[in-house]
Design a protein around this motif. Structure first.
Motif, PDB file in Angstrom:
ATOM      1  N   SER A  95       0.833  -1.207   0.000  1.00 46.92           N
ATOM      2  CA  SER A  95       0.000   0.000   0.000  1.00 46.92           C
ATOM      3  C   SER A  95       0.866   1.256   0.000  1.00 46.92           C
ATOM      4  O   SER A  95       0.551   2.249  -0.675  1.00 46.92           O
ATOM      5  N   GLU A  96       1.968   1.222   0.745  1.00 44.30           N
ATOM      6  CA  GLU A  96       2.840   2.397   0.816  1.00 44.30           C
ATOM      7  C   GLU A  96       3.468   2.692  -0.543  1.00 44.30           C
ATOM      8  O   GLU A  96       3.553   3.864  -0.954  1.00 44.30           O
ATOM      9  N   ASP A  97       3.885   1.662  -1.255  1.00 38.93           N
ATOM     10  CA  ASP A  97       4.476   1.879  -2.575  1.00 38.93           C
ATOM     11  C   ASP A  97       3.457   2.456  -3.544  1.00 38.93           C
ATOM     12  O   ASP A  97       3.796   3.299  -4.394  1.00 38.93           O
ATOM     13  N   ILE A  98       2.209   2.020  -3.435  1.00 37.16           N
ATOM     14  CA  ILE A  98       1.146   2.575  -4.282  1.00 37.16           C
ATOM     15  C   ILE A  98       0.935   4.045  -3.942  1.00 37.16           C
ATOM     16  O   ILE A  98       0.804   4.898  -4.840  1.00 37.16           O
ATOM     17  N   GLU A  99       0.902   4.356  -2.662  1.00 39.01           N
ATOM     18  CA  GLU A  99       0.731   5.750  -2.235  1.00 39.01           C
ATOM     19  C   GLU A  99       1.867   6.628  -2.769  1.00 39.01           C
ATOM     20  O   GLU A  99       1.620   7.753  -3.232  1.00 39.01           O
ATOM     21  N   ILE A 100       3.084   6.123  -2.700  1.00 34.72           N
ATOM     22  CA  ILE A 100       4.228   6.903  -3.174  1.00 34.72           C
ATOM     23  C   ILE A 100       4.137   7.131  -4.673  1.00 34.72           C
ATOM     24  O   ILE A 100       4.394   8.238  -5.173  1.00 34.72           O
ATOM     25  N   GLU A 101       3.745   6.110  -5.421  1.00 37.73           N
ATOM     26  CA  GLU A 101       3.591   6.271  -6.866  1.00 37.73           C
ATOM     27  C   GLU A 101       2.535   7.320  -7.187  1.00 37.73           C
ATOM     28  O   GLU A 101       2.721   8.163  -8.084  1.00 37.73           O
ATOM     29  N   LEU A 102       1.409   7.309  -6.465  1.00 38.39           N
ATOM     30  CA  LEU A 102       0.350   8.288  -6.686  1.00 38.39           C
ATOM     31  C   LEU A 102       0.801   9.693  -6.290  1.00 38.39           C
ATOM     32  O   LEU A 102       0.468  10.678  -6.954  1.00 38.39           O
TER      33      LEU A 102
ATOM     34  N   GLY B  47       3.311  15.342  10.479  1.00 33.09           N
ATOM     35  CA  GLY B  47       2.350  14.753  11.403  1.00 33.09           C
ATOM     36  C   GLY B  47       1.281  13.918  10.723  1.00 33.09           C
ATOM     37  O   GLY B  47       0.161  13.790  11.239  1.00 33.09           O
ATOM     38  N   MET B  48       1.598  13.318   9.576  1.00 35.00           N
ATOM     39  CA  MET B  48       0.623  12.533   8.813  1.00 35.00           C
ATOM     40  C   MET B  48       0.871  11.042   8.994  1.00 35.00           C
ATOM     41  O   MET B  48       2.017  10.601   9.045  1.00 35.00           O
ATOM     42  N   ARG B  49      -0.197  10.283   9.057  1.00 32.38           N
ATOM     43  CA  ARG B  49      -0.077   8.842   9.292  1.00 32.38           C
ATOM     44  C   ARG B  49       0.419   8.092   8.069  1.00 32.38           C
ATOM     45  O   ARG B  49       1.003   7.018   8.184  1.00 32.38           O
ATOM     46  N   ASN B  50       0.167   8.646   6.878  1.00 32.18           N
ATOM     47  CA  ASN B  50       0.567   7.950   5.661  1.00 32.18           C
ATOM     48  C   ASN B  50       0.814   8.956   4.544  1.00 32.18           C
ATOM     49  O   ASN B  50       0.515  10.158   4.675  1.00 32.18           O
ATOM     50  N   VAL B  51       1.348   8.455   3.450  1.00 31.31           N
ATOM     51  CA  VAL B  51       1.705   9.313   2.317  1.00 31.31           C
ATOM     52  C   VAL B  51       0.463   9.847   1.617  1.00 31.31           C
ATOM     53  O   VAL B  51       0.475  10.947   1.056  1.00 31.31           O
ATOM     54  N   SER B  52      -0.635   9.105   1.654  1.00 33.05           N
ATOM     55  CA  SER B  52      -1.862   9.554   0.987  1.00 33.05           C
ATOM     56  C   SER B  52      -2.299  10.934   1.474  1.00 33.05           C
ATOM     57  O   SER B  52      -2.847  11.734   0.709  1.00 33.05           O
TER      58      SER B  52
END
Length: 275
Positions: free
Chosen positions: A5-12, A45-50
Motif C-alpha cells: 500500500s505504501e508503494d502505491i501511495e508513493i507512486e500516486l 504529522g501525517m499517518r501515511n503518504v496519501s
C-alpha cells in the motif's frame, strides 16, 4: 508480485506532483525517494503518504515544504578539499586562457560550493573574468544561498577545508561574524547569478567552460543520470571541464561519451569532443 500500500501511495504522490506542479521525481533512485517521502509525511504529522496528496493538490503553498523535504541541501565549504585543490592546480590554468569564463554550478543547495569556488577564483586572479551560474530546483535553498549566512559553528571545519584546498590567506578574511552566525563578504557574489533550474525537466542552461554538479546524480536513476550528463555535455564548450561528486561516475552513461578523465579519482573530466 503484490505491491505494498505504501508503494502505491508513493507512486500516486509522485504522479500528483508531476501533473499538478510539473515536478517529475519518477526517475529518482527509488530507495532514496521513498525514504524522503515517508520522512516528509512524518514531519508533517501525517499517518501515511496519501495525506500528502490532498495538500499537494489543493494547497499551493505546500509545494515549498515538499521541495525542501525532497531535495538534499547538505554541503559545506570546500567539501572534499582535495577536489578544489585539483581544480585550482589543473583546471584553473586552462580557464585562464579564456577572456571570459562561464561556470555552471548545478544543484547548489545552500550555496557553500559557489562561494568556495569564488574564493579560489579570486585568489587565482580569475574571478573578474568569471560569470558563475548557480542553479537549484529548490527556491528556498536558493534564497538561503543568496543570503550567504551560515552557522558560526561551521567556521572551524570550513577553515581547515580552505587551507587543505590550497587557500592562500585565512577563511576569516572572507566573512564577518555576529550572533553565532557568519556572513560571507558580498564581494564574492558580484559575479554570481542564482536561478531555478531542474535537471529532471530543463535543458541546457548556458555555454560554459566548467560545470560542477557534485553529489546530486547519486539520487537519480541510471536513465536520469544519463539525461543530466547529456545536458552537461551540451552545455560545455569543447575542451570544457565537468566535475562530479566522489560517488558518481560517467562510466556507463551513453551521454558521457566524449569525456576524458583529468583526474578520475576526483571525478574531473574534460570534453574532448561532442560527437
Amino acid at each position: 508480485m503484490t505491491v505494498s500500500s505504501e508503494d502505491i501511495e508513493i507512486e500516486l504522490f509522485v504522479r500528483a506532483l508531476q501533473l499538478r506542479h510539473g515536478y517529475d521525481f519518477s526517475q529518482y533512485a527509488p530507495a532514496s525517494l521513498k525514504r524522503r517521502i515517508t520522512q516528509l509525511a512524518h514531519s508533517q504529522g501525517m499517518r501515511n503518504v496519501s495525506a500528502l496528496i490532498e495538500r499537494v493538490l489543493y494547497e499551493p503553498g505546500f509545494m515549498s515544504i515538499v521541495l525542501e523535504g525532497l531535495s538534499v541541501p547538505v554541503s559545506e565549504m570546500f567539501r572534499d578539499p582535495a577536489v578544489f585543490k585539483t581544480l585550482r592546480d589543473q583546471v584553473f590554468p586552462v580557464l585562464a586562457s579564456y577572456p571570459q569564463i562561464n561556470i555552471w554550478l548545478a544543484g547548489v543547495a545552500h550555496g557553500q560550493e559557489v562561494y568556495s569556488l569564488a574564493i579560489l577564483l579570486e585568489e587565482a586572479g580569475l574571478y573578474d573574468r568569471c560569470q558563475l551560474y548557480a542553479t537549484d530546483f529548490n527556491d528556498a535553498a536558493l534564497w538561503q544561498a543568496q543570503e550567504a549566512i551560515y552557522p558560526a559553528r561551521e567556521a572551524q571545519l570550513w577553515s581547515r577545508n580552505y587551507t587543505a584546498a590550497g587557500g592562500r590567506h585565512t577563511l576569516a578574511d572572507y566573512y564577518s561574524a555576529r550572533y553565532e552566525l557568519i556572513k560571507l563578504d558580498q564581494r564574492l557574489r558580484r559575479n554570481v547569478t542564482f536561478a531555478n533550474h531542474n535537471l529532471v525537466t530543463d535543458d541546457v542552461f548556458c555555454e560554459a567552460q566548467l560545470v560542477l554538479c557534485r553529489n546530486v546524480l547519486i539520487y537519480f536513476s541510471d536513465a536520469l543520470q544519463d539525461r543530466a550528463l547529456g545536458v552537461f555535455r551540451d552545455s560545455l564548450r569543447r575542451g570544457g571541464f565537468l566535475c562530479l561528486g566522489s560517488r558518481e561516475s560517467i562510466d556507463f552513461a551513453p551521454s558521457a561519451r566524449g569525456f576524458a578523465p583529468v583526474d578520475a579519482k576526483f571525478r574531473i573530466y574534460q570534453l574532448a569532443h561532442k560527437g
